[in-house]
Design a protein around this motif. Structure first.
Motif, PDB file in Angstrom:
ATOM      1  N   ALA A  49       0.825  -1.207   0.000  1.00  0.00           N
ATOM      2  CA  ALA A  49       0.000   0.000   0.000  1.00  0.00           C
ATOM      3  C   ALA A  49       0.858   1.255   0.000  1.00  0.00           C
ATOM      4  O   ALA A  49       2.071   1.226   0.240  1.00  0.00           O
ATOM      5  CB  ALA A  49      -0.915  -0.001   1.218  1.00  0.00           C
ATOM      6  N   GLU A  50       0.194   2.370  -0.261  1.00  0.00           N
ATOM      7  CA  GLU A  50       0.843   3.674  -0.212  1.00  0.00           C
ATOM      8  C   GLU A  50       1.434   3.927   1.176  1.00  0.00           C
ATOM      9  O   GLU A  50       0.859   3.533   2.192  1.00  0.00           O
ATOM     10  CB  GLU A  50      -0.200   4.758  -0.540  1.00  0.00           C
ATOM     11  CG  GLU A  50       0.352   6.151  -0.683  1.00  0.00           C
ATOM     12  CD  GLU A  50      -0.689   7.136  -1.204  1.00  0.00           C
ATOM     13  OE1 GLU A  50      -0.350   8.323  -1.318  1.00  0.00           O
ATOM     14  OE2 GLU A  50      -1.822   6.711  -1.509  1.00  0.00           O
ATOM     15  N   VAL A  51       2.593   4.559   1.211  1.00  0.00           N
ATOM     16  CA  VAL A  51       3.240   4.956   2.463  1.00  0.00           C
ATOM     17  C   VAL A  51       3.158   6.476   2.576  1.00  0.00           C
ATOM     18  O   VAL A  51       3.376   7.196   1.593  1.00  0.00           O
ATOM     19  CB  VAL A  51       4.707   4.486   2.508  1.00  0.00           C
ATOM     20  CG1 VAL A  51       5.431   5.048   3.725  1.00  0.00           C
ATOM     21  CG2 VAL A  51       4.765   2.960   2.513  1.00  0.00           C
ATOM     22  N   ILE A  52       2.863   6.970   3.771  1.00  0.00           N
ATOM     23  CA  ILE A  52       2.681   8.404   3.967  1.00  0.00           C
ATOM     24  C   ILE A  52       4.015   9.048   4.339  1.00  0.00           C
ATOM     25  O   ILE A  52       4.644   8.670   5.334  1.00  0.00           O
ATOM     26  CB  ILE A  52       1.641   8.682   5.063  1.00  0.00           C
ATOM     27  CG1 ILE A  52       0.296   8.049   4.693  1.00  0.00           C
ATOM     28  CG2 ILE A  52       1.473  10.190   5.275  1.00  0.00           C
ATOM     29  CD1 ILE A  52      -0.718   8.073   5.820  1.00  0.00           C
ATOM     30  N   ASN A  99     -10.497   1.766   3.953  1.00  0.00           N
ATOM     31  CA  ASN A  99     -10.572   1.102   2.648  1.00  0.00           C
ATOM     32  C   ASN A  99      -9.772  -0.197   2.622  1.00  0.00           C
ATOM     33  O   ASN A  99      -9.260  -0.591   1.584  1.00  0.00           O
ATOM     34  CB  ASN A  99     -10.103   2.047   1.548  1.00  0.00           C
ATOM     35  CG  ASN A  99     -11.162   3.040   1.144  1.00  0.00           C
ATOM     36  OD1 ASN A  99     -11.995   2.769   0.289  1.00  0.00           O
ATOM     37  ND2 ASN A  99     -11.153   4.208   1.788  1.00  0.00           N
ATOM     38  N   GLY A 100      -9.663  -0.838   3.775  1.00  0.00           N
ATOM     39  CA  GLY A 100      -9.158  -2.201   3.808  1.00  0.00           C
ATOM     40  C   GLY A 100      -7.742  -2.412   4.290  1.00  0.00           C
ATOM     41  O   GLY A 100      -7.336  -3.556   4.495  1.00  0.00           O
ATOM     42  N   GLU A 101      -6.952  -1.343   4.462  1.00  0.00           N
ATOM     43  CA  GLU A 101      -5.598  -1.535   4.963  1.00  0.00           C
ATOM     44  C   GLU A 101      -5.627  -1.773   6.470  1.00  0.00           C
ATOM     45  O   GLU A 101      -6.286  -1.048   7.209  1.00  0.00           O
ATOM     46  CB  GLU A 101      -4.725  -0.315   4.649  1.00  0.00           C
ATOM     47  CG  GLU A 101      -4.537  -0.051   3.164  1.00  0.00           C
ATOM     48  CD  GLU A 101      -3.911  -1.213   2.418  1.00  0.00           C
ATOM     49  OE1 GLU A 101      -3.143  -1.980   3.036  1.00  0.00           O
ATOM     50  OE2 GLU A 101      -4.211  -1.364   1.227  1.00  0.00           O
ATOM     51  N   VAL A 142       3.645   3.452  12.814  1.00  0.00           N
ATOM     52  CA  VAL A 142       2.705   2.494  12.234  1.00  0.00           C
ATOM     53  C   VAL A 142       1.348   2.761  12.864  1.00  0.00           C
ATOM     54  O   VAL A 142       1.220   2.803  14.095  1.00  0.00           O
ATOM     55  CB  VAL A 142       3.138   1.037  12.487  1.00  0.00           C
ATOM     56  CG1 VAL A 142       2.093   0.067  11.950  1.00  0.00           C
ATOM     57  CG2 VAL A 142       4.495   0.769  11.858  1.00  0.00           C
ATOM     58  N   ALA A 143       0.341   2.961  12.027  1.00  0.00           N
ATOM     59  CA  ALA A 143      -1.026   3.198  12.493  1.00  0.00           C
ATOM     60  C   ALA A 143      -1.880   1.978  12.202  1.00  0.00           C
ATOM     61  O   ALA A 143      -1.615   1.224  11.268  1.00  0.00           O
ATOM     62  CB  ALA A 143      -1.611   4.427  11.806  1.00  0.00           C
ATOM     63  N   GLY A 144      -2.929   1.789  12.991  1.00  0.00           N
ATOM     64  CA  GLY A 144      -3.789   0.625  12.825  1.00  0.00           C
ATOM     65  C   GLY A 144      -3.256  -0.533  13.638  1.00  0.00           C
ATOM     66  O   GLY A 144      -2.945  -0.377  14.828  1.00  0.00           O
TER      67      GLY A 144
END
Length: 248
Positions: free
Chosen positions: A51-54, A74-76, A108-110
Motif C-alpha cells: 500500500a501507499e506509504v505516507i 478502505n481495507g488496509e 505504524v497506524a492501525g
C-alpha cells in the motif's frame, strides 16, 4: 482494495454472490479517494503488492490523520508513516492507535504488531550517527514482514569490528549498508558477501561531505560488484527494496 479483497470479490462473482456489474462498480469507485489536498491511491497494493506509504514531512498532523483514516477505512490493516516529528506523532496518538519510533521518525497506524518474519535482512552502519537512517530502513523492512538483524557502528575506522560479524553478513539474503563521511562501508561489505548490498549514503560528515554528496559519489563508484545505491538519507527506499529482494 488489496489483492486479497480483489480475489475475494472475484470469487464472489464466480459463486454468484454478486453480479459482474456490481463488481465493476466497486472497482470504478476504488482507484483513489480525493481528499482535496491528497488523492489517496487505494489500488497501489493491487498494482505493486504494498500500500501507499505516507511521507509525513511538510504535511500537517490533520492531513496525515485524514490520509491514515482513508486507508484504514478502505481495507488496509496497517499504515506506515515516515519522517514524522514528535509533535505530529503526539497529535496522532490523541486520535488513533499508532506506534511511534522517535529515532527513525517512523510510525505504524492501525494494527501495530507485525508478526510475519521472512528471510534475513542485515542492516549495518558505519557509525552511531547513521542509526536514524538505518532504523528507518530496518523498521520499513520489518513493517513488510521481514526478519532484520542490526549491526551498528562497524565502520572502516575500526574495520575489525565489521570482520567480527562476518558470519552474520554471510548468512544474509540482502544487506543494507548505511554510512556517511566517505561512504566506504558499502564497498567493503560488498567485497565480503555474495548477496545484494543496498548502499545508503547519509548526510553525516564534516563540511567537505557536502551533506552526503561525497558518500553518495563514493558508493556510486564502488568497485565491489553487487552494490546498488539509493538517495541520500533514504532509509525507507532501501528497506522497501530489501524487502522485495528478500521475498523473491
Amino acid at each position: 482494495m488489496n489483492k486479497m479483497q480483489l480475489k475475494n470479490m472475484l470469487d464472489d462473482v464466480a459463486a454468484g454472490k454478486i453480479t459482474s456489474d456490481e463488481a465493476i462498480m466497486k472497482m470504478k469507485t476504488e482507484p483513489y479517494e480525493n481528499l482535496g489536498f491528497a488523492k489517496v491511491d487505494h489500488h497501489r497494493s493491487v498494482r505493486q503488492g504494498a500500500a501507499e506509504v505516507i511521507y509525513g514531512e511538510c504535511k500537517t498532523g490533520e492531513q496525515i490523520l485524514k490520509i491514515i483514516c482513508s486507508m484504514l477505512n478502505n481495507g488496509e490493516k496497517s499504515v506506515l508513516v515516515t519522517r514524522l516529528n514528535e509533535d505530529k506523532a503526539n497529535y496522532l496518538k490523541e486520535k488513533i492507535n499508532i506506534k511511534y519510533d522517535s529515532v527513525s521518525k517512523t510510525a505504524v497506524a492501525g494494527e501495530t504488531e507485525i508478526k510475519a518474519a521472512h528471510g534475513k535482512i542485515v542492516v549495518v552502519t558505519g557509525g552511531t550517527s547513521d542509526i536514524p537512517v538505518a532504523e528507518e530502513a530496518a523498521l520499513t523492512a520489518e513493517f513488510y514482514g521481514n526478519k532484520v538483524l542490526r549491526i551498528y557502528d562497524v565502520g572502516v575506522a575500526g574495520i575489525h569490528r565489521l570482520f567480527d560479524n562476518a558470519g552474520d553478513l554471510a548468512d544474509a539474503k540482502v544487506i543494507v549498508a548505511v554510512a556517511g563521511m566517505e561512504g566506504a562501508l558499502a564497498s567493503v561489505v560488498g567485497g565480503m558477501v555474495d548477496c545484494p548490498v543496498i548502499a545508503v549514503p547519509t548526510s553525516v560528515g564534516y563540511g567537505a561531505n557536502f551533506k552526503g554528496l561525497s558518500a553518495l559519489l563514493s558508493m556510486l563508484n564502488s568497485c565491489a560488484s553487487g552494490v546498488s545505491v539509493v538517495n541520500i538519507d533514504n532509509g525507507f527506499g532501501a528497506g522497501y527494496i530489501a524487502s522485495m529482494i528478500n521475498k523473491i
